[in-house]
Structures are given as C-alpha cells and as structure tokens.
Design an enzyme around this catalytic site. Structure first.
Site, short mmCIF file in Angstrom:
data_model
loop_
_atom_site.label_atom_id
_atom_site.label_comp_id
_atom_site.label_asym_id
_atom_site.label_seq_id
_atom_site.Cartn_x
_atom_site.Cartn_y
_atom_site.Cartn_z
N ARG A 1 -10.57 -10.30 2.71
CA ARG A 1 -9.18 -10.40 2.25
C ARG A 1 -8.78 -11.82 1.93
NH1 ARG A 1 -6.14 -6.58 6.23
NH2 ARG A 1 -4.70 -8.29 6.52
N GLY B 1 0.82 -1.20 0.00
CA GLY B 1 0.00 0.00 0.00
C GLY B 1 0.85 1.26 0.00
N VAL C 1 -12.80 -11.87 6.03
CA VAL C 1 -13.16 -12.77 4.92
C VAL C 1 -13.00 -12.03 3.59
CG1 VAL C 1 -14.77 -14.30 6.14
CG2 VAL C 1 -15.63 -12.22 5.06
N ARG D 1 -36.39 -8.26 6.94
CA ARG D 1 -35.47 -7.54 7.81
C ARG D 1 -34.59 -6.58 7.04
NH1 ARG D 1 -33.17 -12.50 11.45
NH2 ARG D 1 -34.47 -12.16 13.29
N GLU E 1 -16.21 1.12 6.46
CA GLU E 1 -15.70 1.19 7.84
C GLU E 1 -15.16 2.58 8.17
OE1 GLU E 1 -12.43 -1.50 8.52
OE2 GLU E 1 -11.34 -0.82 6.75
N ARG F 1 -10.60 0.85 4.83
CA ARG F 1 -9.89 1.87 5.63
C ARG F 1 -10.56 3.23 5.41
NH1 ARG F 1 -4.86 0.90 8.10
NH2 ARG F 1 -4.58 -0.93 6.81
N ASP G 1 -8.22 -2.20 -0.62
CA ASP G 1 -8.95 -0.94 -0.44
C ASP G 1 -9.13 -0.13 -1.73
OD1 ASP G 1 -8.87 -1.68 2.22
OD2 ASP G 1 -7.17 -0.39 2.70
#
Ligand code: F6P
Length: 366
Positions: free
Chosen positions: A287, A104, A285, A187, A250, A196, A152
């Site tokens: 990754r 990265g 999972v 639901r 996230e 990230r 990412d």
C-alpha cells in the site's frame, strides 16, 4: 455558491492524492468551493479543523505521493445515527451539500446511506434547535459522487480501482527480488499478497511475475490440490528452473471455505518436495510507495469526472460511482455496484467459481 466536500475513507491507496488534487482543482475551475474533510468521515463528525477550505495550492506537490494527505479512518461513529447527525450539522454550518468520497465499498455504502437519510437528519437537527430552518431549506438534499479507492480492485463493475495498479507493481518488484535469492539456493518461496477477499492482486502478479502456482479466493482448489501444486513445481525443477514461486492471496480458502495459510503451503512444499521453502508476507509495503503513472493519470480524470457528477446530480437522480470500464470512465449505480460486489462471496460459496471470476475480472474477462 456551490460547496463540495471531499474525503478519503477506508484503507489508503496510491493515487488517492491525485484524485483529491483533481477534484479540488476541477471544482475551483468551475467556480465551486472545495472543503477537504480530514481523517475520512471522522472529520465531518469532529468538525472544527477537521473540515478545511482548500485552494489551488493546497493540493500542490501531492500528485506523486503515496497514501492520502488528508488522512483516512475507519469511523465507527459514522455507523451510528448520532454520529451522522453531528456530521450533517458540521457540513451545513459551512453550506456543504455535495460530497465526493474516495473509498472502498463500505465507505461508499456509508455515503449513500447519508444521502438517503439526509432530509430526516436535517429535520431532526432543526427540531433540536441545532440548525436554522432557513439553512435547512436551502439544502434539502445531499448530492454525491463516489470514487473507488482500494488496492484490492474488488468493486464489481469497475475494471480498476485507485491504487490497484501501483500495488501490483510493488508485488511484481518483490517477486523479481525474491526470484534471485530463490534461484541462488534453488528454493521455493510462498508469497502472500493482500486483496482481502479478492484474488486480483494474486492472479495478476502471478501472471506478471511468472509464478509457478497461484491460490485465489475465486477459484478454491479441489481436494488434492497439494499434489497438483507439487507436480507443477517438480516439473519446473526437472526442466531446469532454479526458483519456484507460489503466490497466495490472503483470502484464499479451500472448497469448504477454510482459509489456506501460507505456512501450510510452505510445509507441504518442504515435506513433499524435500526442499528448503520460505514464506514472505508482503504486508503493507503493497500500500506504500509512489503511485504508478496509471494511478496518477487515471485518478486525475476520475477526480475530474467526479466533480462533473456531483455538480450535475439532482435530488431525484441515483447515487453514482465513477469507475473505469474498457479504459473509459464509467458511471455506475452505487447501490448496484455494491450489491454485485457483496454477491460474489455467495457465488463462491455456491461453487459458481467461473461466474465469480467473471464478475471480478470486469470487462477484461467478459
Ligand atoms: O483493503 C485494503 C487492505 O490493504 C486489504 O488488502 C487488507 O486485507 C487490509 O486492507 C488490511 O487492513 P489494515 O490496513 O487495517 O491492516
């Protein structure tokens, strides 16, 4: 002869193995020797078994495997000069002065720093008596090539990073799976995805998975967004939709920069829509698993291109990353790509959401 070191650094990503394989075999094809450096930069610092000469067969049967078979690590020692001195010593004892790094933006910045400091570090090793002066003379500079490995998809300038496509497939599969149980109970599900600070995985999976609402860092929602989200979901229910899915990156925040949590979104849905809501955090999972076809073929030609780059680089040329742009491999200035990448959070903070999205979206959004 020419000796090239290859390592993977930072978070693992599907397709890294395909890139390692392509680097090893492309280098051997043109008569260079290749050394695999295990556990990222740490292998250079540790030396010994951490640096192993690779032959053609050492990268057999890894094309279809997830993760990285040569290991990865977020090395703290590499951030200190003492660590970098050890690394240079171990490389030069083997005659390695060309490096391909797959990682990265942090890992690539470290690579460029090593390149810039190389002659100073070499001189210091000679002074200390840790390196023979004639070895130092033969290797006055470090030639580098970076490849971007990260699920990412956060490097500005490159349309795709190694692993992003596979992670996206994993997420879309999970959304499909959740949709059936969601529909059975009528639901709502809040699905938190990785990335990230980058919203690529969230935005693209929301589109590909047919989600009702998405929260991404590049476009923090305006105050009152909760009402808008609930109105969207209510509309879906009224038109007969049995499952409701909200995707949250996230790194999603509100306009003040405060994180928006999946659990908060769930509570809002449960209270305002008066229905059952659940949170699923997909976690690592995303990754894992086999690399997609795209991550295999793209990483293969990226690995091939990286070897070309590291063989043609000169002490005077700028450090380069090989990325992708409009479905072609493209050489990018490492310093500029990293600077642009690090500039995006500033744009978001300044409220320039459109520009932030445009930079992260690459040629796709231009
Ligand atoms: O950079 C890849 C990534 O998976 C991010 O999406 C995530 O935020 C982070 O790494 C998780 O880090 P770790 O594997 O150290 O828990």
């Amino acid at each position: 002869g020419i000796r090239i070191g290859i390592l993977t650094s930072g978070g693992d990503a599907q397709g890294m193995n395909a890139a390692v394989r392509a680097v090893v075999r492309s280098a051997i094809s043109v008569g260079a020797e290749v050394y695999a450096i295990y556990e990222g930069y740490q292998g250079m610092i540790d030396g010994g078994d951490g640096i192993r000469k690779f032959g053609w067969d050492d990268v057999g049967s890894i094309l279809n495997r997830g993760g990285t078979v040569i290991g990865t690590f977020r090395s703290k020692e590499m951030r200190e000069r003492e660590g970098r001195l050890k690394a240079v010593r171990h490389l030069l004892h083997r005659g390695i002065d060309r490096l391909v790094v797959i990682g990265g933006d942090g890992s690539l910045t470290g690579l460029n720093l090593l390149r810039n400091e190389w002659s100073g570090l070499v001189a210091e090793l000679v002074e200390r008596g840790d390196l023979a002066p004639e070895v130092a003379e033969q290797h006055p500079s470090l030639m580098i090539a970076g490849l971007v490995g990260s699920i990412d998809n956060d490097l500005v300038g490159s349309d795709m990073t190694i692993g992003a496509d596979t992670a996206l497939h994993r997420i879309v599969d999970a959304i499909d799976d959740l949709a059936s149980t969601a529909a059975s109970h009528q639901r709502s599900f809040v699905v938190e995805v990785m990335g990230r600070h980058c919203g690529y995985l969230a935005l693209m999976s929301a589109v590909a998975g047919g989600a009702d609402y998405v929260l991404v860092p590049e476009q923090p929602p305006a105050p009152g967004w909760e009402d808008e989200m609930c109105a969207e979901l209510r509309k879906g229910r009224e038109s007969g939709r049995r499952d409701s899915i909200v995707i949250i990156a996230e790194g999603a925040t509100d306009r003040e920069g405060n994180p928006i949590r999946a659990e908060y979104v769930r509570k809002v849905l449960a209270e305002r829509l008066n229905e059952d809501a659940r949170v699923t955090i997909l976690g690592h999972v995303q990754r894992g698993g086999k690399p997609s076809a795209y991550d295999r073929w793209a990483s293969t030609w990226l690995g091939y291109s990286a070897v070309h780059e590291v063989l043609t680089a000169t002490p005077e040329s700028e450090g380069m990353v090989v990325g992708t742009r409009s479905n072609r491999s493209e050489r990018l200035s490492l310093v500029k790509a990293v600077a642009d990448t690090q500039h995006v959070p500033e744009l978001i903070e300044a409220g320039q959401y459109h520009e932030a999205m445009r930079m992260r979206g690459g040629s796709f959004l231009e």
